[in-house]
Design a protein around this motif. Structure first.
Motif, PDB file in Angstrom:
ATOM      1  N   GLU A   1     -14.074  -0.415  25.723  1.00 25.21           N
ATOM      2  CA  GLU A   1     -14.739   0.886  25.716  1.00 25.21           C
ATOM      3  C   GLU A   1     -14.358   1.777  26.897  1.00 25.21           C
ATOM      4  OE1 GLU A   1     -18.931   0.322  25.623  1.00 25.21           O
ATOM      5  OE2 GLU A   1     -18.920  -1.228  27.181  1.00 25.21           O
ATOM      6  N   ASN A   2     -13.732   1.208  27.931  1.00 22.95           N
ATOM      7  CA  ASN A   2     -13.275   2.028  29.062  1.00 22.95           C
ATOM      8  C   ASN A   2     -11.862   2.561  28.860  1.00 22.95           C
ATOM      9  OD1 ASN A   2     -15.685   1.664  30.518  1.00 22.95           O
ATOM     10  ND2 ASN A   2     -14.971  -0.303  31.313  1.00 22.95           N
ATOM     11  N   MET A   3     -11.241   2.202  27.740  1.00 27.16           N
ATOM     12  CA  MET A   3      -9.895   2.677  27.438  1.00 27.16           C
ATOM     13  C   MET A   3      -9.962   3.862  26.483  1.00 27.16           C
ATOM     14  SD  MET A   3      -7.812  -0.938  27.317  1.00 27.16           S
ATOM     15  CE  MET A   3      -7.802  -2.001  28.763  1.00 27.16           C
ATOM     16  N   VAL A   4      -8.827   4.249  25.910  1.00 21.55           N
ATOM     17  CA  VAL A   4      -8.766   5.439  25.070  1.00 21.55           C
ATOM     18  C   VAL A   4      -8.418   5.029  23.642  1.00 21.55           C
ATOM     19  CG1 VAL A   4      -7.834   7.772  24.863  1.00 21.55           C
ATOM     20  CG2 VAL A   4      -7.869   6.649  27.109  1.00 21.55           C
ATOM     21  N   PHE A   5      -9.163   5.570  22.677  1.00 21.49           N
ATOM     22  CA  PHE A   5      -8.987   5.198  21.276  1.00 21.49           C
ATOM     23  C   PHE A   5      -8.325   6.312  20.482  1.00 21.49           C
ATOM     24  CE2 PHE A   5     -13.129   3.001  22.386  1.00 21.49           C
ATOM     25  CZ  PHE A   5     -12.510   1.801  22.714  1.00 21.49           C
ATOM     26  N   GLY A   6      -7.546   5.902  19.468  1.00 20.34           N
ATOM     27  CA  GLY A   6      -6.884   6.865  18.612  1.00 20.34           C
ATOM     28  C   GLY A   6      -6.589   6.276  17.241  1.00 20.34           C
ATOM     29  N   LEU A   7      -5.845   7.015  16.440  1.00 21.12           N
ATOM     30  CA  LEU A   7      -5.482   6.579  15.101  1.00 21.12           C
ATOM     31  C   LEU A   7      -4.071   7.054  14.793  1.00 21.12           C
ATOM     32  CD1 LEU A   7      -7.187   8.976  12.516  1.00 21.12           C
ATOM     33  CD2 LEU A   7      -7.264   9.380  14.949  1.00 21.12           C
ATOM     34  N   ASP A   8      -3.543   6.601  13.668  1.00 25.33           N
ATOM     35  CA  ASP A   8      -2.262   7.141  13.208  1.00 25.33           C
ATOM     36  C   ASP A   8      -2.346   7.364  11.712  1.00 25.33           C
ATOM     37  OD1 ASP A   8      -0.637   4.577  11.934  1.00 25.33           O
ATOM     38  OD2 ASP A   8      -1.846   3.980  13.664  1.00 25.33           O
TER      39      ASP A   8
ATOM     40  N   LYS B   1     -13.471  12.463  14.499  1.00 26.20           N
ATOM     41  CA  LYS B   1     -13.452  12.331  15.952  1.00 26.20           C
ATOM     42  C   LYS B   1     -14.201  11.103  16.464  1.00 26.20           C
ATOM     43  CE  LYS B   1     -12.951  17.239  17.047  1.00 26.20           C
ATOM     44  NZ  LYS B   1     -13.524  18.386  17.789  1.00 26.20           N
ATOM     45  N   ILE B   2     -14.705  10.303  15.548  1.00 26.62           N
ATOM     46  CA  ILE B   2     -15.512   9.175  15.986  1.00 26.62           C
ATOM     47  C   ILE B   2     -15.301   8.003  15.026  1.00 26.62           C
ATOM     48  CG2 ILE B   2     -17.572   9.782  14.657  1.00 26.62           C
ATOM     49  CD1 ILE B   2     -19.201   9.049  17.215  1.00 26.62           C
ATOM     50  N   VAL B   3     -15.361   6.795  15.551  1.00 31.57           N
ATOM     51  CA  VAL B   3     -15.229   5.599  14.724  1.00 31.57           C
ATOM     52  C   VAL B   3     -16.409   4.677  15.005  1.00 31.57           C
ATOM     53  CG1 VAL B   3     -13.757   4.432  16.443  1.00 31.57           C
ATOM     54  CG2 VAL B   3     -13.684   3.702  14.060  1.00 31.57           C
ATOM     55  N   GLU B   4     -16.897   4.044  13.950  1.00 33.61           N
ATOM     56  CA  GLU B   4     -18.055   3.156  14.043  1.00 33.61           C
ATOM     57  C   GLU B   4     -19.274   3.862  14.631  1.00 33.61           C
ATOM     58  OE1 GLU B   4     -18.042   0.401  12.575  1.00 33.61           O
ATOM     59  OE2 GLU B   4     -15.927   0.000  12.297  1.00 33.61           O
ATOM     60  N   ASP B   5     -19.356   5.163  14.419  1.00 35.60           N
ATOM     61  CA  ASP B   5     -20.509   5.967  14.837  1.00 35.60           C
ATOM     62  C   ASP B   5     -20.764   5.925  16.340  1.00 35.60           C
ATOM     63  OD1 ASP B   5     -22.629   7.685  13.842  1.00 35.60           O
ATOM     64  OD2 ASP B   5     -24.034   6.146  14.513  1.00 35.60           O
ATOM     65  N   THR B   6     -19.805   5.420  17.112  1.00 36.27           N
ATOM     66  CA  THR B   6     -20.038   5.194  18.537  1.00 36.27           C
ATOM     67  C   THR B   6     -18.871   5.617  19.411  1.00 36.27           C
ATOM     68  OG1 THR B   6     -21.410   3.286  17.970  1.00 36.27           O
ATOM     69  CG2 THR B   6     -20.678   3.433  20.258  1.00 36.27           C
ATOM     70  N   PHE B   7     -17.645   5.305  18.988  1.00 37.58           N
ATOM     71  CA  PHE B   7     -16.483   5.415  19.856  1.00 37.58           C
ATOM     72  C   PHE B   7     -15.666   6.671  19.526  1.00 37.58           C
ATOM     73  CE2 PHE B   7     -17.541   0.971  19.079  1.00 37.58           C
ATOM     74  CZ  PHE B   7     -17.803   0.539  20.371  1.00 37.58           C
ATOM     75  N   GLN B   8     -15.390   7.460  20.565  1.00 36.64           N
ATOM     76  CA  GLN B   8     -14.666   8.710  20.393  1.00 36.64           C
ATOM     77  C   GLN B   8     -13.164   8.456  20.198  1.00 36.64           C
ATOM     78  OE1 GLN B   8     -15.924  11.899  20.306  1.00 36.64           O
ATOM     79  NE2 GLN B   8     -17.972  11.018  20.343  1.00 36.64           N
ATOM     80  N   LEU B   9     -12.560   9.235  19.306  1.00 34.51           N
ATOM     81  CA  LEU B   9     -11.115   9.190  19.081  1.00 34.51           C
ATOM     82  C   LEU B   9     -10.478  10.383  19.785  1.00 34.51           C
ATOM     83  CD1 LEU B   9     -11.165   8.312  15.274  1.00 34.51           C
ATOM     84  CD2 LEU B   9     -10.550   6.774  17.143  1.00 34.51           C
ATOM     85  N   HIS B  10      -9.440  10.116  20.590  1.00 35.69           N
ATOM     86  CA  HIS B  10      -8.861  11.171  21.417  1.00 35.69           C
ATOM     87  C   HIS B  10      -7.403  11.483  21.099  1.00 35.69           C
ATOM     88  CE1 HIS B  10     -12.321  11.478  24.118  1.00 35.69           C
ATOM     89  NE2 HIS B  10     -12.393  10.161  24.055  1.00 35.69           N
ATOM     90  N   PHE B  11      -6.692  10.562  20.434  1.00 34.85           N
ATOM     91  CA  PHE B  11      -5.281  10.822  20.163  1.00 34.85           C
ATOM     92  C   PHE B  11      -4.907  10.384  18.753  1.00 34.85           C
ATOM     93  CE2 PHE B  11      -5.225   6.485  21.915  1.00 34.85           C
ATOM     94  CZ  PHE B  11      -4.388   5.822  21.032  1.00 34.85           C
ATOM     95  N   VAL B  12      -3.788  10.929  18.282  1.00 36.22           N
ATOM     96  CA  VAL B  12      -3.298  10.570  16.955  1.00 36.22           C
ATOM     97  C   VAL B  12      -1.771  10.597  16.953  1.00 36.22           C
ATOM     98  CG1 VAL B  12      -3.470  12.965  16.136  1.00 36.22           C
ATOM     99  CG2 VAL B  12      -3.379  11.095  14.482  1.00 36.22           C
ATOM    100  N   PHE B  13      -1.175   9.607  16.301  1.00 30.96           N
ATOM    101  CA  PHE B  13       0.254   9.606  16.007  1.00 30.96           C
ATOM    102  C   PHE B  13       0.407   9.965  14.532  1.00 30.96           C
ATOM    103  CE2 PHE B  13       0.270   6.670  19.692  1.00 30.96           C
ATOM    104  CZ  PHE B  13       1.182   7.344  20.471  1.00 30.96           C
TER     105      PHE B  13
END
Length: 285
Positions: A83-90, A104-116
Motif C-alpha cells: 500500500e506504500n507503493m504505486v498502483f496502475g493498470l494496463d 481510478k480505484i481498485v477494490e474500493d480502497t486503492f488508488q490507481l495512478h498510472f496506465v500502460f
C-alpha cells in the motif's frame, strides 16, 4: 510292545487380531489438529482480505469479474502488502470503451495512478483504441505509457517504425515499452535477441530514452536477464503463492483478473516497486 494310543489332533485357539482403537483414533485427531492449524494460519495470513470480504464484498456485487474468490482474496492481499507503493493498470482495445473518470480505484480502497496502453503490435498493427485511451486517461490525470507487442517472426526494424509512427511521447510520460512474450517459430532465440536489440536501439535513438522491457518471469529468467542488463523490467507473475514484489522487478503485473470500475470485464493490475517520488524520476524529462 507297548500299546499305542491315538492322539487327538491338537486344536489351536483362534485369536482375532483387533486394530488398536486408540492408535486409529489418535491419527484422526492428529490430522484434524493439523488441518485446523493450517486453516488458522491461512486465516491469520489473509485476515485483511477476509475482513474486507465480510464487509465490502458481501454487500456489493462486482460486475463482470471472472476471478474466483481465492483469486480476489490474493489481489486484495497483494495490494494491502504494497500500500506504500504505486498502483496502475494496463489496457488495450480488448477492454472496449473505458470510463476513465471511474477507473481510478481498485477494490474500493486503492488508488490507481498510472496506465500502460497498447499502441502497436508487429509491423503493421495499430491498436484501434490507443488514441482514445491515451487522450482520456491523460484527461483523468493518469501517468501514461505506450507499449508495443513484439511479434517474434516479423522484422524488428519495421516493428520499431510502426511504434514510432503512431506514438508521440512527451514530458511526464513513461519511456516506451517493448512487450515480448512469445518464442519464435521460424528463427533461433539468438536471432530473436538480435531483433529485440535492434528494436530497442532504434526506439531509444528516436525518443532519447532507454525503453522498458515487459515479459513473464520465466521468459525473463531464461532469455532476457543475462543479455539485457541495464534495462528497466516490467515482469508478469500471477502465481498465487507470490505476494511480494522482487527487488529487480521495477513493475510487477501480479494479476490479469482485476476488477476496476468503468472497465467491462477483467483487467491487468500492476505495482510500481517504489514510492510516488521515485516514480517521477523515471518519467521523460
Amino acid at each position: 510292545m507297548a500299546k499305542q494310543t491315538k492322539r487327538k489332533p491338537s486344536t489351536r485357539r483362534r485369536t482375532t487380531k483387533h486394530k488398536p482403537f486408540f492408535k486409529g483414533k489418535a491419527i484422526v485427531i492428529l490430522i484434524s489438529f493439523l488441518l485446523l492449524v493450517t486453516i488458522g494460519l491461512a486465516s491469520y495470513h489473509y485476515r485483511d482480505a477476509l475482513a474486507y470480504y465480510f464487509s465490502f464484498r458481501s454487500k456489493h456485487k462486482i460486475e463482470n469479474s471472472k476471478a474466483t474468490k481465492v483469486e480476489e482474496a490474493r489481489i486484495f492481499q497483494v495490494l494491502k502488502r504494497h500500500e506504500n507503493m504505486v498502483f496502475g493498470l494496463d489496457v488495450s482495445q480488448y477492454q472496449g470503451q473505458i470510463e476513465w473518470e471511474k477507473a481510478k480505484i481498485v477494490e474500493d480502497t486503492f488508488q490507481l495512478h498510472f496506465v500502460f496502453i497498447r499502441a502497436t503490435a508487429g509491423k503493421d498493427k495499430f491498436d484501434s483504441r490507443f488514441l482514445e485511451n491515451w487522450k482520456n486517461a491523460k484527461a483523468a490525470n493518469f501517468i501514461c505509457g505506450a507499449y508495443h507487442y513484439y511479434r517474434p517472426n516479423e522484422n524488428s526494424i519495421q516493428q520499431a517504425e510502426n511504434f514510432i509512427k503512431h506514438v508521440r511521447l512527451k514530458k511526464g510520460d513513461f519511456p516506451p515499452v517493448l512487450d515480448i512474450e512469445n518464442l519464435p517459430k521460424v528463427q533461433s532465440m539468438d536471432s530473436l535477441k538480435v531483433g529485440l536489440k535492434r528494436w530497442l536501439k532504434k526506439v531509444e535513438e528516436h525518443y532519447k530514452i532507454k525503453p522498458i522491457i515487459y515479459s513473464g518471469e520465466k521468459y525473463f529468467n531464461d532469455f532476457l536477464e543475462e543479455e539485457f542488463k541495464g534495462y528497466t523490467f516490467w515482469i508478469a507473475n500471477y502465481n498465487f503463492f507470490v505476494e511480494e514484489c522482487k527487488p529487480h522487478w521495477t513493475f510487477w503485473q501480479f494479476t490479469e483478473k482485476g476488477s476496476v470500475p468503468g472497465i467491462k470485464g477483467n483487467v491487468d493490475l500492476n505495482i510500481y516497486n517504489g514510492t510516488p517520488k521515485m516514480l517521477k524520476y523515471m518519467l521523460i524529462k
